[in-house]
Design a protein around this motif. Sequence first.
Motif, short mmCIF file in Angstrom:
data_model
loop_
_atom_site.label_atom_id
_atom_site.label_comp_id
_atom_site.label_asym_id
_atom_site.label_seq_id
_atom_site.Cartn_x
_atom_site.Cartn_y
_atom_site.Cartn_z
N TYR A 131 -12.26 4.41 -7.75
CA TYR A 131 -11.68 5.69 -8.16
C TYR A 131 -12.69 6.79 -7.98
O TYR A 131 -13.85 6.66 -8.36
CB TYR A 131 -11.24 5.64 -9.62
CG TYR A 131 -10.45 6.86 -10.01
CD1 TYR A 131 -9.11 6.97 -9.65
CD2 TYR A 131 -11.06 7.93 -10.67
CE1 TYR A 131 -8.38 8.09 -9.97
CE2 TYR A 131 -10.33 9.07 -10.99
CZ TYR A 131 -8.98 9.14 -10.62
OH TYR A 131 -8.27 10.27 -10.93
N ASP A 183 0.87 -1.17 0.00
CA ASP A 183 0.00 0.00 0.00
C ASP A 183 0.90 1.22 0.00
O ASP A 183 1.61 1.43 0.97
CB ASP A 183 -0.84 0.05 1.29
CG ASP A 183 -1.99 -0.94 1.26
OD1 ASP A 183 -2.48 -1.20 0.15
OD2 ASP A 183 -2.39 -1.41 2.33
N GLU A 186 -7.28 -6.47 -2.21
CA GLU A 186 -7.88 -5.24 -1.69
C GLU A 186 -8.60 -4.54 -2.83
O GLU A 186 -8.09 -4.53 -3.95
CB GLU A 186 -6.80 -4.33 -1.10
CG GLU A 186 -6.43 -4.80 0.30
CD GLU A 186 -5.34 -3.98 0.96
OE1 GLU A 186 -4.96 -2.92 0.40
OE2 GLU A 186 -4.87 -4.40 2.02
N GLU A 215 -9.22 2.95 -0.88
CA GLU A 215 -9.34 1.56 -0.48
C GLU A 215 -10.62 1.37 0.33
O GLU A 215 -10.87 2.08 1.29
CB GLU A 215 -8.13 1.22 0.37
CG GLU A 215 -8.00 -0.23 0.66
CD GLU A 215 -6.91 -0.47 1.70
OE1 GLU A 215 -5.88 0.20 1.63
OE2 GLU A 215 -7.14 -1.30 2.58
N TRP A 265 -7.58 6.92 -5.96
CA TRP A 265 -7.98 5.57 -5.58
C TRP A 265 -8.21 5.48 -4.08
O TRP A 265 -7.36 5.86 -3.30
CB TRP A 265 -6.92 4.55 -6.01
CG TRP A 265 -6.86 4.39 -7.49
CD1 TRP A 265 -5.92 4.91 -8.34
CD2 TRP A 265 -7.80 3.68 -8.30
NE1 TRP A 265 -6.22 4.56 -9.63
CE2 TRP A 265 -7.36 3.80 -9.65
CE3 TRP A 265 -8.97 2.95 -8.05
CZ2 TRP A 265 -8.06 3.22 -10.72
CZ3 TRP A 265 -9.65 2.37 -9.11
CH2 TRP A 265 -9.19 2.52 -10.43
N GLU A 286 -10.19 -1.17 -4.51
CA GLU A 286 -10.15 0.29 -4.49
C GLU A 286 -11.11 0.83 -5.54
O GLU A 286 -11.27 0.24 -6.61
CB GLU A 286 -8.73 0.79 -4.81
CG GLU A 286 -7.72 0.43 -3.74
CD GLU A 286 -6.33 0.98 -4.04
OE1 GLU A 286 -5.57 1.16 -3.10
OE2 GLU A 286 -6.02 1.22 -5.23
#
Lengths: 579, 539
Positions: free
Chosen positions: B472, A32, B468, B480, B478, B470
């Motif tokens: 937009y 991340d 994960e 999460e 982006w 995400e």
Amino acid sequence: MPVIRLPYDDLEHLTGVSIEKIKERLPLMCADVERMETDYMDVEFFPNRPDLFSVEGVSRALRQFLDVKPGLVSYEIAKSGIEMVVDSSVLDVRPYVVCGAVKNLRLDSSAIESLMLLQEHLHRGVGRNRKKVSVGVHDLAKVKPPFRYLAVGPEFSFVPLDYEEEMTMAEILERHPKGVAYRYILEGKSKYPLILDSEGNVLSFPPIINAERTRVTESTKDIFIDVTGLNEDVSIALNIIACALAERGGQIQSVLLRSLSGTVGRIEEKETPCLEPGTMEISVKDVKSLIGIELSAEECKRCCERMGLGAEVPVSAPAQVSEMPDTISGEETLVVKIPAYRYDILHPWDIIEDIAIGYGYDRIKPEIPETVVIGEVHPIEEKKSAIRGIMTGLGYFEVLTFTLTSEKKQFERMRQNPFSGLEGQRFGSLVSRKGKPLHLSDVVKVASPISTEHTILRYSILPNLLDTLSLNKHRDLPQRIFEVGPVVLNYKEEYRLAAVSIHANANFAEVKSVVDAVLKELGLEDAEVVESENEAFLEGRRADIVRAGKQVGVFGEIHPEVILNFGLSYPVVGFEVEI
Amino acid sequence: MGYLFDMLFDKYYAKGTMTGKENIATTELAATEARVLLALEEEGGKWNQRTLSAKTGINEDAVMQTAFMLAKQGLCEIEEEKKVYYRLTEEGRAYAEDGLPERRALYFLIDRNGATVEELRDAFGDEVKIAINWLLKKNWARIEKRGEERYLIPTIVLEESLSGIDEEILNFVSGGATERGTLADRIKNSGILLTEEELNGFLSQLSSRNLVDSYSRVEREIAISEAGEEEILSRRGISVEDEIAQLTPELLRTGSWKGRKFKRYDVNLASKEVFPAKIHPYQRLLDRMRRIFTEMGFVEIKGEAVQSAFWNFDALFVPQDHPAREMQDTFYLAARKRIEASDDLIEKVKQMHEHGGSLNSTGWGGEWKRELGEELLLRTHTTAVTLSYLASHPEPPVKVFCIDRVYRRETIDPTHIPEFDQLEGIVMDKGVTFSNLLGCLATFYNKMGFPSIRFRPGYFPYTEPSVEVEVYMAERGWIELGGAGIFREEVTNPVGVDYPVLAWGLGIGRLAMISLGLTDIRDLYQPDIDWLRNARSFR
């Protein structure tokens, strides 16, 4: 999760890839990105990948992922000739130990910082705050092998890191910041672990502190690493550090561990680190059935290599198949070599995930599953939804509140008075559980609350509504609000509807009308209304709702003391009922 | 009604004196308007609404409304002034009669030439603190220590102890609510010279002692304007025709409305705001998610908020020394309970942790301790619920979801709260794949209004592969929103499930903050009623 700072120049230097490309692809590797600055980025890596907790490790993975140098990296190991003698006295204290050396290093300040941070991240993650594993790195030139790992009494003294004078180990635990922070690990031990050189100089006092003597500086050429701990995870920490230093151009050399008195932590005599890759076999068919993409064995191999795994497609002559019981006949398999610095491969699916990442999550096409089931809302939610219709129709706004609350709000302010010291004493419950008196022990209490406001789970919703009114004192009246949701008693959830109305003319007649309407709408006309004794309400203006001999609700005019306890200054009426 | 006038006033006029800005055609003066205008002209001078009401026989509210209408047409002028009134509180009234506690204490001290704190306490009871406090503040006495005893010694003699200004003010307002101008006059007439600031100082001191409180009232005076006088001149013989204000059943029945005039209303005048009671906007969002999943063919399930560590962690293959299990992150209840699972299942989970059970897995090593699994806690995720559902429904297909509260030991701040909602879902069936997992998530987020979605590798101890999600958003990039994966075999094997289980746990709070435009997540659970009143039901 550990956040690693990756300086762009270091990253470009170690990977040979432009920073733009790295920025674009790194999120798809397994990270991340927290923030990107002009000359560095902070990246959070997952706790199962301690091999990525350093710029060196990340660079290695990026070289593989971006096809610069895919495949298993094999690090050469020479024997250093250094011996580490393990004394049986450590058995009760910190039995596992492995060591290694890395030579011919040229360390600049950023390399040293990276090494120190890697060590800290390993301590926190794999090491579980140094308890399970702790690492010491030392300037090899400052000490003389062979070394000894033993346990000694607390009166032994040496000069610890960051200090100038000698301190006993007891003093270190008492005064040194690291001693204070980690002494809990050695609590109750009469002897403490220690690593000494052949002249009696201290290298480290694991898992607390190193000696000042062996501090690693920019002039350090050769490094000695000790890793001690409570289980086999010591090896993974050593491997990760040794390989990271090798990425900086160092040469890994092994150390001979020798136990004088038989086995100590499964050691008799062995050379560490051992960087022999692990092996796991996977079926190519499983890749398709788990991920849903059609890949040949060759393609799987390339995906593995992009993730730094070695992979071979065995030439499966029929005769050989029978000799390999692990291979199911007729299936394409892949023999995967797992580098010794990987900590996260427990099961073949871990490799299949790597293949999917190597293939690229962005290339996997989302497909709706063909599984057919008829969708259905839970009956209690259907009911809650109907209740919302009823209550808004009656002019009540819905609110949502926390189920975590406090004794003060649930009992004291509501005049429920459960604190007489008699365990199990009945208190004027808003609604008793299943018709039986409510006991204090039915209320769910949190062992380590985060604040005095959140110490128990609510057993009644009314106090939350009164609290909401007190947050809205500056808003126009009348205010009518309701909540439909769970309370928790005796570890079990049960659903309730509660509502309050506040304004200058709020009275019993108003709430009685609303309760009658709600009971009718819910088909509970058979419920009886009887006088209540609930202290939260005004005597003579309070009633219990009883159904089939069981108390299911309460309503009335809220007692003036309760109104004032919540800081309100207008009459309030309310009700709460099981649904 | 006062509220309505204030609103009208604010809407049309900003300052004290108002004259009409628009020259509206006045040919159709309504009857009440004509009556009020004539009354103003006849008497001349300024009128307040009460006297004008008495004169015209029209009720006060209607008089005021009419005056606004006239003012809007420029026919009269309305002067308004905000007046502040002071009055005694109950405590203030008592002191106005008996004297302030410090005054009485002063006399007591002068009388005895000083007294101990104890003596004062005996004489003044509960008031002793107030008395001493103000004696010292007003420099009427000082404290002297003699041996162990603390004495209060008066610093002034009887002759000097004139009544203070605060006491005079108490006296001046003791007759009932007193307007500030009147109060100032009384003070001046009694020979006390005070600046505005000094007066304010005394008043705020009295109000902080809770002896005096104040309230304000807007007062208006109405006078005919030149235009109004001209209007009357130009329309000499202006008549007071009786117009119908409110249509009544009586009028309808008798038919007497026919041929009569209805009073004209200004359709642009602001009306009183009303708000429909409504379902909480966040609840509507939760219901929307619920609807999407049922449309996608998922069955909703529920489970308990209090779970054992076994179902919350162990059965999910979270190692017993995992940081997430520490007291620091999880609300434990300091209680244990028999694990709600068969001994066989518990044994299988133990084996899985210790050495990977019968699977080609290494497990976590070490010893798995049953008593740690028996610890009760507030569920940290609803995965505890979906997994125990799977254990009791191990045959395919299973498509279920769960929207419910979860608890994490987070310090409260604008983006963290200790309890929040989570949306959990699983699909278990023969032949379902990771690509199907992505398909479910993409469909859900598309239906929630996010056309751009991307998937990144993720990590959860109980899924493999993990991902994960995400979405937009313009200006935010982006974001999460959730985690997902396929349950590890170490999880599904002990509960007797033989097929892949696609699973996700999506945080809803962040999505809610974005779609409801909140900057503080606490606002979801500590509702501001005005926010609810004004939140739109449909976007």
